[in-house]
Enzyme design. Sequence first.
Site, mmCIF file in Angstrom:
data_model
loop_
_atom_site.group_PDB
_atom_site.id
_atom_site.type_symbol
_atom_site.label_atom_id
_atom_site.label_comp_id
_atom_site.label_asym_id
_atom_site.label_seq_id
_atom_site.Cartn_x
_atom_site.Cartn_y
_atom_site.Cartn_z
ATOM 1 N N HIS A 174 1.147 -3.955 4.428
ATOM 2 C CA HIS A 174 2.629 -4.451 4.174
ATOM 3 C C HIS A 174 2.808 -5.674 5.176
ATOM 4 O O HIS A 174 3.853 -6.476 4.619
ATOM 5 C CB HIS A 174 3.548 -3.181 4.246
ATOM 6 C CG HIS A 174 3.659 -2.476 2.929
ATOM 7 N ND1 HIS A 174 2.825 -1.246 2.916
ATOM 8 C CD2 HIS A 174 4.497 -2.462 2.109
ATOM 9 C CE1 HIS A 174 3.124 -0.751 1.630
ATOM 10 N NE2 HIS A 174 4.160 -1.382 1.151
ATOM 11 N N GLY A 175 2.297 -5.795 6.023
ATOM 12 C CA GLY A 175 2.455 -6.763 7.106
ATOM 13 C C GLY A 175 1.836 -6.768 8.301
ATOM 14 O O GLY A 175 1.679 -5.705 8.918
#
Length: 498
Positions: free
Chosen positions: A324-325
């Site tokens: 996700h990041g």
Amino acid sequence: MLFNSYIFIFIFLPLTLFGWYTLNHFKAYESAKFFLAGMSLWFYGYFNVYYLAVIVASILGNYLISYLMKFSRSKASGYVGLMAGMFLNLGFLFYFKYYDFFFENINWIFHTNFNLKYILLPLGISFFTFQQLSFIIDRCTGKAEHYSFVNYVTFVTFFPQLIAGPIVLHKEMMPQFEDRTNRKFNEDNFAKGIVFFTIGLGKKVLLADVLAIPVNFGFDQTAFLDTPSTLLVILAYTFEIYFDFSGYSDMAIGLGKMFNIELPVNFNSPYKACSVKELWQRWHMTLSRFFIQYVYIPLGGSRKGKIRTIFNTFMVFFLSGLWHGANWTYIAWGTMQGLLVIWDNLGIIGIKGSNEKVLAKIYIPRWLGWIFTFVFFNLSLFFFRSENMTNAFQLFKNVLAFKNTGYLYKIVANMDIPEFYLLKQLINMKMPEMLNYMYMFIFILMLLISGFILTRRNTVQIVKEYPLNTRLCLFITVIFVWSVISFSQVSTFIYFNF
């Protein structure tokens, strides 16, 4: 290009539909696929032409690996192809998404001085990279054949799912593009596509974007939030992220139906789940499917004992957080989700009436399981939404401080939305001291509406169970017109960043 934009709805989509069905009507099937791929690349490169170079290089590299495997059937060549595919796709992902994060931490740990590149993250790189990685893995293990270049490009670039999913597999997409019965205009599919698209548009524009106003302000002011404002801001974000991503997925499914292409469902009312494990069987289902098929099962799944199963489960959620990041906050969020799912798998506490075949020591009613699940998911979003770990821990401190400074009124003062303009002007003239109460009313009303909608049927159920009658058509028309009027205040989708 945004789905929720004038250029997409009134120019790009009509042109693409017209070109696709016109070319197919005259049996120019290959030209139709080239046309669709070309329009999809225009859609992708609309924000920044630089993005086109990235996705084209990724497509060419993966296609070349698949092509070279045609000339060898040995296990050794399959292993080499797999390694090449992993290196290419994960290398792309690392360079564009994790390079600065990695060397920033290297500099901090070892006191080195590597230069950071501050690389512009291409839109949706995690989505199209995982899509191609799944194809290469299946190709190397003999589960996928080599496709023509135009077929492969169409599969990767199909614009409804290109930027924010769902993450599709070759085996569910390629046959649909090859099936010529899908090339004829289908009124029923098109009508259902409009319903899907419009409901998703309403989720995004009328709910997620409005809730984003107090959420963004609140997360910019974490040090000043008190207990009520922290709890209500995170609740608003819980609703915002769902309506944002679920709305995009509904629009993607609707657009696919307009082209007679069925995309997989990505959400199945996750906030109705009574355990974190069940929530992840309902939330971002295609990402969960990817990690189960290509990480969890190859690691041994649940076949090698309890300790190994716990490790494999933890790795899936750790990698999901990292996917996700490039930030420790996402890793902390993924770790928290993994630990909660592991707790569910231990079978210490079970849910009455659950379909899970686990013999638990203690059973609790479904409503209590739902409360625990919803609360823990909300708390985990402190990590997911915060810019850094300091801010995330500050939010936990705010909750535990049990203070009420009235800061919530400052947050809701941002709820100055066009729909209430006349009411605002009337109150301003007659009772200006009541203005803050009006904003508070709007904020609480949005939370109540959001919660009510989440208890009702989801979009798949609505399209399946409700006939396309006058009442539904009127509802869809109102949502569409209202959403289009509100385009001036929309934001980009949250998952574009992933």
